[in-house]
Design a protein around this motif. Structure first.
Motif, PDB file in Angstrom:
ATOM      1  N   ALA A 138      48.899 -23.977  -9.716  1.00  0.00           N
ATOM      2  CA  ALA A 138      47.636 -24.711  -9.605  1.00  0.00           C
ATOM      3  C   ALA A 138      47.287 -24.796  -8.125  1.00  0.00           C
ATOM      4  CB  ALA A 138      47.754 -26.103 -10.208  1.00  0.00           C
ATOM      5  N   VAL A 139      46.010 -24.675  -7.815  1.00  0.00           N
ATOM      6  CA  VAL A 139      45.563 -24.770  -6.426  1.00  0.00           C
ATOM      7  C   VAL A 139      44.380 -25.722  -6.324  1.00  0.00           C
ATOM      8  CG1 VAL A 139      46.327 -22.418  -5.882  1.00  0.00           C
ATOM      9  CG2 VAL A 139      43.976 -22.810  -6.589  1.00  0.00           C
ATOM     10  N   LEU A 140      44.231 -26.302  -5.138  1.00  0.00           N
ATOM     11  CA  LEU A 140      43.133 -27.230  -4.901  1.00  0.00           C
ATOM     12  C   LEU A 140      42.576 -27.039  -3.508  1.00  0.00           C
ATOM     13  CD1 LEU A 140      41.504 -29.925  -5.531  1.00  0.00           C
ATOM     14  CD2 LEU A 140      43.401 -31.111  -4.409  1.00  0.00           C
ATOM     15  N   ILE A 141      41.255 -26.974  -3.400  1.00  0.00           N
ATOM     16  CA  ILE A 141      40.586 -27.132  -2.110  1.00  0.00           C
ATOM     17  C   ILE A 141      39.541 -28.228  -2.295  1.00  0.00           C
ATOM     18  CG2 ILE A 141      40.974 -24.809  -1.186  1.00  0.00           C
ATOM     19  CD1 ILE A 141      38.188 -24.035  -2.029  1.00  0.00           C
ATOM     20  N   SER A 142      39.597 -29.216  -1.431  1.00  0.00           N
ATOM     21  CA  SER A 142      38.659 -30.334  -1.483  1.00  0.00           C
ATOM     22  C   SER A 142      37.930 -30.396  -0.153  1.00  0.00           C
ATOM     23  CB  SER A 142      39.407 -31.646  -1.736  1.00  0.00           C
ATOM     24  OG  SER A 142      38.524 -32.741  -1.649  1.00  0.00           O
ATOM     25  N   LEU A 158      41.183 -31.109   2.204  1.00  0.00           N
ATOM     26  CA  LEU A 158      42.524 -31.081   1.631  1.00  0.00           C
ATOM     27  C   LEU A 158      42.770 -29.740   0.951  1.00  0.00           C
ATOM     28  CD1 LEU A 158      45.150 -32.513   0.492  1.00  0.00           C
ATOM     29  CD2 LEU A 158      43.698 -33.235  -1.431  1.00  0.00           C
ATOM     30  N   LEU A 159      43.960 -29.197   1.150  1.00  0.00           N
ATOM     31  CA  LEU A 159      44.395 -27.976   0.484  1.00  0.00           C
ATOM     32  C   LEU A 159      45.733 -28.256  -0.192  1.00  0.00           C
ATOM     33  CD1 LEU A 159      44.035 -25.525   3.528  1.00  0.00           C
ATOM     34  CD2 LEU A 159      42.244 -26.109   1.895  1.00  0.00           C
ATOM     35  N   ALA A 160      45.972 -27.652  -1.352  1.00  0.00           N
ATOM     36  CA  ALA A 160      47.265 -27.830  -2.008  1.00  0.00           C
ATOM     37  C   ALA A 160      47.531 -26.679  -2.962  1.00  0.00           C
ATOM     38  CB  ALA A 160      47.315 -29.162  -2.766  1.00  0.00           C
ATOM     39  N   VAL A 161      48.784 -26.262  -3.002  1.00  0.00           N
ATOM     40  CA  VAL A 161      49.229 -25.250  -3.955  1.00  0.00           C
ATOM     41  C   VAL A 161      50.508 -25.755  -4.603  1.00  0.00           C
ATOM     42  CG1 VAL A 161      50.508 -23.957  -2.182  1.00  0.00           C
ATOM     43  CG2 VAL A 161      49.833 -22.815  -4.307  1.00  0.00           C
ATOM     44  N   ALA A 162      50.624 -25.550  -5.922  1.00  0.00           N
ATOM     45  CA  ALA A 162      51.798 -25.987  -6.668  1.00  0.00           C
ATOM     46  C   ALA A 162      52.205 -24.891  -7.645  1.00  0.00           C
ATOM     47  CB  ALA A 162      51.505 -27.286  -7.420  1.00  0.00           C
ATOM     48  N   ASP A 163      53.511 -24.740  -7.818  1.00  0.00           N
ATOM     49  CA  ASP A 163      54.075 -23.726  -8.712  1.00  0.00           C
ATOM     50  C   ASP A 163      55.030 -24.439  -9.660  1.00  0.00           C
ATOM     51  OD1 ASP A 163      55.319 -21.623  -9.955  1.00  0.00           O
ATOM     52  OD2 ASP A 163      56.032 -20.641  -8.140  1.00  0.00           O
ATOM     53  N   GLY A 164      54.598 -24.606 -10.909  1.00  0.00           N
ATOM     54  CA  GLY A 164      55.355 -25.413 -11.865  1.00  0.00           C
ATOM     55  C   GLY A 164      56.498 -24.671 -12.511  1.00  0.00           C
ATOM     56  N   MET A 165      57.428 -25.461 -13.076  1.00  0.00           N
ATOM     57  CA  MET A 165      58.566 -24.885 -13.798  1.00  0.00           C
ATOM     58  C   MET A 165      58.927 -25.805 -14.951  1.00  0.00           C
ATOM     59  SD  MET A 165      61.511 -25.701 -10.996  1.00  0.00           S
ATOM     60  CE  MET A 165      61.885 -27.404 -10.524  1.00  0.00           C
ATOM     61  N   GLY A 166      59.448 -25.191 -16.008  1.00  0.00           N
ATOM     62  CA  GLY A 166      59.837 -25.965 -17.190  1.00  0.00           C
ATOM     63  C   GLY A 166      59.282 -25.326 -18.447  1.00  0.00           C
ATOM     64  N   GLY A 167      59.995 -25.483 -19.565  1.00  0.00           N
ATOM     65  CA  GLY A 167      59.567 -24.869 -20.819  1.00  0.00           C
ATOM     66  C   GLY A 167      58.496 -25.670 -21.538  1.00  0.00           C
ATOM     67  N   HIS A 168      58.029 -25.113 -22.657  1.00  0.00           N
ATOM     68  CA  HIS A 168      57.029 -25.773 -23.513  1.00  0.00           C
ATOM     69  C   HIS A 168      55.785 -26.182 -22.712  1.00  0.00           C
ATOM     70  CE1 HIS A 168      59.946 -25.963 -26.770  1.00  0.00           C
ATOM     71  NE2 HIS A 168      60.810 -26.462 -25.911  1.00  0.00           N
TER      72      HIS A 168
END
Length: 318
Positions: free
Chosen positions: A24-28, A33-43
């Motif tokens: 997920a990425v965000l530019i505001s 504000l800038l942000a990048v996230a890389d998730g982990m986990g099943g289901h």
């Protein structure tokens, strides 16, 4: 000193192999504000964790700016106000993911990387957890600002691997030593930076680094530095997708341009007829793939702050 003009753009892509995009990425633009996230986990927990962390971060910073939330007075007084509010918002994002994982069996163990930048006037702060990255291109030099929180990096630091070891080829590169949402209290790296005119910041998930090495990224940026952030984002993404692209890939570009000149038309919102302007949501933010996030009660939050404060001293960059 006049405020810089910021040119920001973001892209995220599922890649060629994965069925879902857990980045997920965000530019505001209103918060810068800038942000990048890389998730982990099943289901589907990975995509929930990444989106939840970014939406919570954004929401808390907006609440701080409008006065509905206050940064705790006991938060490290050695930090600037900018750094304190970004650190606080990052901690709340961690708490949101952690609490959600505890109340939903399908989300147990979910987590996410999170790398952020917040600009205010001519200063910037960044927070970082995980192995997403923040880079700086300045004066034809390109350097990684953040440190990957993974087992391979720790082995290099402790002398168990040679410093010239190719971390991208190591399985230990995929084993994170820190991630948002896995524990109630986490250590967060926070950076103090002083942007200069002509700088370019790149935030990315590790899917980009699996396809393009740092020297390749440097050449792509150097050869296209006069282009817009949107164009540079697309050029880098196209090159990454020309490779195997086995992971999700996310890219954010921010260019530091000359301060904008004062104009009466800008003050009153008049626009000259020109190219169509890409419309963003009413809050001037662009959030890619943002499912609904559970409400978080921030009225009473007890957090043990564990941070590593890093002053970016232009390491390797003049």
């Amino acid at each position: 000193m006049a405020k810089f003009s910021l040119d920001m753009s973001a892209l995220t892509n599922v890649g060629k192999v994965r069925e879902k995009n857990e980045d997920a990425v965000l530019i505001s633009k209103d918060l810068e504000l800038l942000a990048v996230a890389d998730g982990m986990g099943g289901h589907n927990a990975g995509e929930v964790a990444s989106s939840m962390s970014i939406e919570t971060l954004h929401s808390v910073l907006k609440d701080i700016d409008n006065g509905s939330v206050e940064v705790p007075t006991d938060l490290d007084q050695n930090l600037s106000e900018l750094e304190r509010k970004l650190l606080f918002a990052t901690n709340i994002a961690n708490l949101a993911v952690f609490k959600s994982s505890k109340v939903n069996l399908n989300k147990r163990g979910m987590g996410t990387t999170l790398s952020t930048m917040l600009v205010e006037d001519n200063h910037a702060a960044a927070t970082h957890v995980g192995d997403s990255r923040i880079y700086l291109y300045r004066n034809d030099e390109f350097a990684q600002i953040t440190t990957d929180h993974c087992l391979a990096t720790e082995h290099v630091e402790f002398g168990l691997l040679k410093t010239n070891y190719d971390l991208s080829s190591s399985r230990m590169q995929n084993i994170l030593t820190r991630a948002l949402g896995l524990k109630k209290d986490i250590e967060i790296d926070i950076f103090r930076m002083f942007p200069e005119e002509g700088d370019l910041f790149l935030l990315c998930s590790d899917g980009l680094n699996k396809e393009l090495k740092d020297d390749e990224l440097k050449v792509l940026i150097k050869d296209n530095i006069d282009k817009t952030a949107t164009e540079i984002c697309q050029i880098i993404m196209d090159m990454a997708l020309s490779r195997e692209a086995m992971d999700n890939i996310s890219i954010i570009i921010m260019k530091i341009n000359k301060p904008e000149k004062f104009s009466i038309s800008r003050l009153f919102g008049f626009k000259r007829k020109s190219k169509p302007i890409k419309k963003l949501p009413h809050n001037k933010s662009l959030l890619l793939r943002s499912p609904r996030v559970e409400a978080l009660d921030r009225r009473a939050v007890a957090i043990s702050y564990s941070t590593k404060v890093l002053l970016w001293e232009n390491r390797g960059i003049s």
